[in-house]
Design an enzyme around this catalytic site. Structure first.
Site: not given
Ligand code: NAD
Length: 444
Positions: A138
């Protein structure tokens, strides 16, 4: 010195797992803030519970619990107003016994070595669980992309790529998007890496489709989350059709989860982002919400909705709660107020170990992150394969292969969980750890 120029905090460095036990102390005052600081303790505790259950050889544990390599780099960036800002970037390569390091890059003000280390370990277990030939890594940069221009972000990304160059490689370490990074950021990484190494699309996944990205990658984590939600409902004899669902986070994962779970007939009654949440007891029209967010950059103000806080969203009386934002959302402080019957961890580490225990005692089933959100890395693997073969799959094939991998992983975990009467999280770790341990034994 601004917040963005701060060097890695002493707290983060002090949390280095130099001995197996030094970050496993029980925390008497866990709050959302301290939960963030202790992500590495969270994943370490989860690892230990499974390792104890498996009676894993202590020598294998020693190798698996610590990262192989950790890189901290300085990233000087000339900002648009002419001043030089110094950022810090991280890449933790946790384990590669089963294949090259693989894991996302996060741009966020709270990124630190401790968090990246924990997320890297999760990737090792996730890739093993869905049986793809990758290890775990990561990375991230401590920065606030919401306060940076597109040009500043591009310069930051290119400088970070140059600094990571010696650690990356198509058969060594392949980054992907995570919080606040997207296909555009991946395109800059591919382009910068290519200046030195020539055309190398397989160096990064989650690229735009026009640059060798995979069809279906953007939706993949949400699609995987939908598949696991569907299977979990089936196992718990809950109907997904008509079930009420609240989703924290409406970024890549949350928004696609909302759309795909909605297509299964569930009623999405609440969603949120960093600015707050919205509640529509009659159900949200997710397609209309996509259009609203495209325009307004927030879910707030969606016609017909009532504004709620993120905390209120987590505690709504719904059938299914899907935290899909950041880690540490459900802690000992709010676990007693969670009313959902099923918690689907689409984000990484959204439930702290103490909260996990409290939910379990109240009969709430938690399906763990390493299973739920593994769809993203699975389709990243398909993207890497397509890049290496220089052959594009159609979207139906991507979705079909994803479905097979996710269902197979679910069945393994479900069989262990029900057969050995284990929580789903421990069962998932047991399945993953056994695979990584076996590969380790064969190498040493
Ligand atoms: P992203 O940046 O696209 O979206 C994050 C979302 O969370 C946004 O809507 C943001 O406004 C919201 N957010 C941020 N801080 C916040 C808070 N304090 N309270 C409430 N909402 C909040 O990110 P993503 O890619 O959707 O990732 C989200 C989660 O999923 C993370 O934990 C990430 O590690 C995990 N994840 C993502 C992927 C991927 O393919 N993108 C894969 C596996 C896991």
């Amino acid at each position: 010195m601004s917040a963005q120029t701060a060097p890695p905090s002493k707290k983060a460095i002090a949390a280095s797992p130099t001995t197996p036990s030094d970050n496993r102390s029980h925390e008497p005052h866990e709050t959302e803030a301290t939960a963030h600081m202790n992500f590495n303790r969270i994943t370490d505790e989860q690892f230990q519970a499974a390792a104890d259950h498996l009676k894993l050889d202590p020598e294998i544990q020693l190798v698996l619990r610590t990262p192989y390599r950790e890189l901290i780099v300085q990233i000087p960036v000339r900002m648009d107003d002419g001043h030089l800002e110094l950022f810090h970037g991280y890449r933790v390569q946790h384990n590669a016994v089963r294949g090259p390091y693989k894991g996302g890059l996060r741009f966020h003000p709270e990124v630190d070595l401790n968090e990246v280390r924990s997320l890297a370990a999760l990737m090792t277990w996730k890739t093993a669980l869905v049986d793809i030939p990758f290890g775990g890594a990561k990375g991230g940069v401590t920065c606030d992309p919401t306060k940076m221009s597109r040009d500043e972000l591009q310069r930051l990304t290119r400088e970070f790529t140059r600094k990571l160059d010696m650690a990356l490689g198509v058969y060594r370490d392949i980054p992907a998007p995570d919080v606040n990074t997207n296909p555009q950021v991946m395109a800059w990484i591919m382009d910068e890496y290519g200046k030195k190494h020539g055309y190398t699309p397989a160096i990064v996944t989650g690229k735009p489709v026009s640059l060798g990205g995979s069809l279906g990658r953007e939706q993949a984590t949400g699609r995987g989350t939908m598949i696991i939600t569907r299977e979990a409902c089936r196992a718990l004899k809950m109907s997904l059709k008509g079930a009420s669902v609240a989703i924290q986070g409406f970024g890549n994962v949350g928004s696609w989860t909302a759309r795909l779970v909605g297509e299964q007939g569930a009623k999405i009654v609440a969603v949120s982002d960093v600015h707050g949440g919205i509640h529509c007891p009659a159900g949200i029209d997710v397609t209309a919400l996509f259009a609203h967010v495209k325009e307004e950059k927030t879910v707030l103000g969606f016609p017909g909705s009532v504004s709620i806080t993120n905390e209120e969203l987590l505690c709504l009386n719904v059938d299914i709660l899907i935290p899909a934002a950041l880690g540490g959302a459900i802690t000992r402080e709010n676990a007693d107020h969670i009313q959902a019957k099923l918690v689907i961890e689409a984000a990484n580490s959204p439930v702290t170990p103490r909260a996990d225990e409290m939910l379990r005692q109240r009969g709430i089933t938690v399906i763990p992150d390493i299973l739920v959100n593994a769809g993203g890395v699975t389709v990243s693997y398909f993207e890497w394969v397509q890049n290496l073969q220089q052959f594009r799959w159609d979207e139906a094939r991507v979705n079909d292969e994803l479905e097979k991998r996710m269902v197979a992983a679910w069945q393994l975990v479900h069989t262990v969980a029900t057969g050995q009467k284990l929580p789903y999280r421990i069962a998932a770790y047991c399945v993953a750890l056994e695979k990584v341990a076996e590969a380790t034994r064969q190498r040493y």
